[in-house]
Design a protein around this motif. Structure first.
Motif, PDB file in Angstrom:
ATOM      1  N   GLN A  18       0.828  -1.206   0.000  1.00 32.40           N
ATOM      2  CA  GLN A  18       0.000   0.000   0.000  1.00 32.40           C
ATOM      3  C   GLN A  18       0.862   1.255   0.000  1.00 32.40           C
ATOM      4  OE1 GLN A  18      -3.006   0.860  -0.445  1.00 32.40           O
ATOM      5  NE2 GLN A  18      -4.238  -0.997  -0.176  1.00 32.40           N
ATOM      6  N   GLN A  22       0.698   3.662  -3.272  1.00 31.33           N
ATOM      7  CA  GLN A  22       0.206   5.033  -3.115  1.00 31.33           C
ATOM      8  C   GLN A  22       1.273   6.066  -3.464  1.00 31.33           C
ATOM      9  OE1 GLN A  22      -1.984   5.798   0.563  1.00 31.33           O
ATOM     10  NE2 GLN A  22      -2.674   3.674   0.624  1.00 31.33           N
ATOM     11  N   PRO A 327       3.319   7.768   1.964  1.00 28.33           N
ATOM     12  CA  PRO A 327       2.238   8.283   2.801  1.00 28.33           C
ATOM     13  C   PRO A 327       2.440   8.078   4.285  1.00 28.33           C
ATOM     14  CG  PRO A 327       1.562   6.267   1.670  1.00 28.33           C
ATOM     15  CD  PRO A 327       2.895   6.652   1.098  1.00 28.33           C
ATOM     16  N   SER A 330      -0.440   7.863   7.082  1.00 27.25           N
ATOM     17  CA  SER A 330      -1.608   8.453   6.405  1.00 27.25           C
ATOM     18  C   SER A 330      -2.115   7.586   5.259  1.00 27.25           C
ATOM     19  CB  SER A 330      -1.263   9.856   5.880  1.00 27.25           C
ATOM     20  OG  SER A 330      -0.248   9.798   4.900  1.00 27.25           O
ATOM     21  N   PHE A 331      -1.442   6.475   4.977  1.00 28.72           N
ATOM     22  CA  PHE A 331      -1.998   5.568   3.961  1.00 28.72           C
ATOM     23  C   PHE A 331      -3.369   5.067   4.409  1.00 28.72           C
ATOM     24  CE2 PHE A 331      -0.490   2.216   6.742  1.00 28.72           C
ATOM     25  CZ  PHE A 331      -1.288   1.121   6.489  1.00 28.72           C
ATOM     26  N   ASP A 333      -5.651   6.971   5.582  1.00 23.08           N
ATOM     27  CA  ASP A 333      -6.623   7.943   5.092  1.00 23.08           C
ATOM     28  C   ASP A 333      -7.087   7.607   3.692  1.00 23.08           C
ATOM     29  OD1 ASP A 333      -6.260   9.338   7.470  1.00 23.08           O
ATOM     30  OD2 ASP A 333      -4.670  10.590   6.632  1.00 23.08           O
ATOM     31  N   PHE A 334      -6.172   7.074   2.880  1.00 24.91           N
ATOM     32  CA  PHE A 334      -6.536   6.660   1.535  1.00 24.91           C
ATOM     33  C   PHE A 334      -7.522   5.498   1.590  1.00 24.91           C
ATOM     34  CE2 PHE A 334      -5.859   3.696  -2.002  1.00 24.91           C
ATOM     35  CZ  PHE A 334      -6.063   4.536  -3.097  1.00 24.91           C
TER      36      PHE A 334
END
Length: 336
Positions: A18, A22, A327, A330-331, A333-334
């Motif tokens: 991930q 991202q 990220p 904060s990955f 958040d995706f």
């Protein structure tokens, strides 16, 4: 041809993939199994399902706390016994959520990893003529499995220190019995799960059906002790061993009907718990071609450690490729 091949679709591999996806890299996750999650595993059987690997989540660090909150908001997790969180639809629902948007090559067991004259990694597969070429490789599998694939490359390619650390990691096994009982089996225990610190046979037992909405029958999941699993490491037919585990459970817990289930399944986990994990959060080979290993055996701490190791491995690979902006935490958040 991809930028990164991630071998292993457990929690470390999914987090790593991930991060890198991202950031804009082309990533493919390869796994020998049909599904995602590794030991975050759910078995569907007899019109029900049971978690026969990791049985719950506990949030400790910031990453896992945020992840648990997100999964609770999405009604994937709920509180089972404080502070344990479970997935009513099965723990592999966690891996399916974490794998959203990724590219997978499942049911493919990697047979060889070799460098090519074009300065890339080539992966070949058992029972398939397919080949995969990648600029870099992340091995998010247990260290002994990674060693079997990498040792043929030798110290000249990978470095003596790298292979020495990989060889130093040892795992404890466990045998897992899933057992279903008649709907009128009574009385059910007041507890939902028990740990056994010093039992020769038992390691953990849980009333798995207590996780399910409107369960139709009692279902227990029993994990053996490491010593008992090691004793039967070469046993091919595990059904009699599962019976022995249930008989011992019935006697130890004074629940006589535990040794007379309607049905059982037994599963062997050879690499259940890292006994001698590395202190580092990842293990990188000293090669011109980027190759990084990660998993719960890097730093320990099971699911939490696996996720942190996946983050660290992604960061290391990124610095060896194009140093893009990752990220980080904060990955999530995706995924939200």
């Amino acid at each position: 041809m991809v930028d990164i091949a991630v071998i292993g679709a457990g929690m470390a591999g999914l987090v790593c993939a991930q991060q890198l996806t991202q950031a804009g890299y082309s990533v493919i996750v390869v796994d020998k199994s049909r599904g995602l999650g590794g030991r975050v595993a759910t078995r569907r059987l007899h019109e029900t399902y049971a978690d026969h690997g990791a049985c719950y989540l506990k949030s400790h660090n910031e990453l896992l706390r945020r992840f648990v909150e997100l999964l609770c908001d999405r009604h994937i997790l709920e509180v089972w016994t404080t502070p344990r969180y479970i997935a009513p639809e099965g723990m592999n629902a966690i891996a399916k959520f974490l794998g959203r948007g990724l590219e997978f090559l499942l049911n493919h067991r990697v047979e060889t990893i070799t460098p090519t004259p074009e300065n890339q990694w080539r992966l070949t597969f058992e029972s398939s003529n397919e080949k995969l070429t990648a600029a870099s490789v992340v091995m998010a599998i247990p260290a002994p499995q990674a060693l079997m694939l990498l040792e043929p490359l030798g110290e000249t390619v990978l470095g003596e220190a790298f292979l020495g650390k990989l060889r130093s990691v040892q795992f404890d096994p466990t045998l897992t019995v899933i057992a279903g009982y008649p709907p009128d089996s009574k009385p059910l225990p007041e507890w939902k799960a028990l740990n056994f610190a010093d039992d020769a046979v038992l390691g953990w037992i849980g009333l798995d059906s207590s996780k399910r909405p409107n369960p139709q029958q009692p279902v227990f999941v029993v994990h053996s002790s490491a010593d008992f699993a090691q004793l039967h490491d070469q046993t091919q037919d595990l059904h009699p061993i599962g019976k022995q585990i249930l008989q011992h459970s019935a006697q130890s817990l004074e629940i006589p009907w535990l040794d007379t289930p309607d049905w059982t399944q037994v599963h062997r986990w050879r690499y259940a718990f890292p006994r001698t994990p590395l202190a580092e959060t990842f293990l990188a080979a000293s090669t011109e071609l980027p190759l990084v290993c990660c998993g719960d055996w890097c730093g320990g701490n099971l699911i939490e450690g696996a996720m942190l190791s996946g983050l660290a491995a992604a960061s290391k690979i990124n610095t060896q490729l194009q140093s893009r902006i990752l990220p980080g935490n904060s990955f999530l958040d995706f995924l939200a």
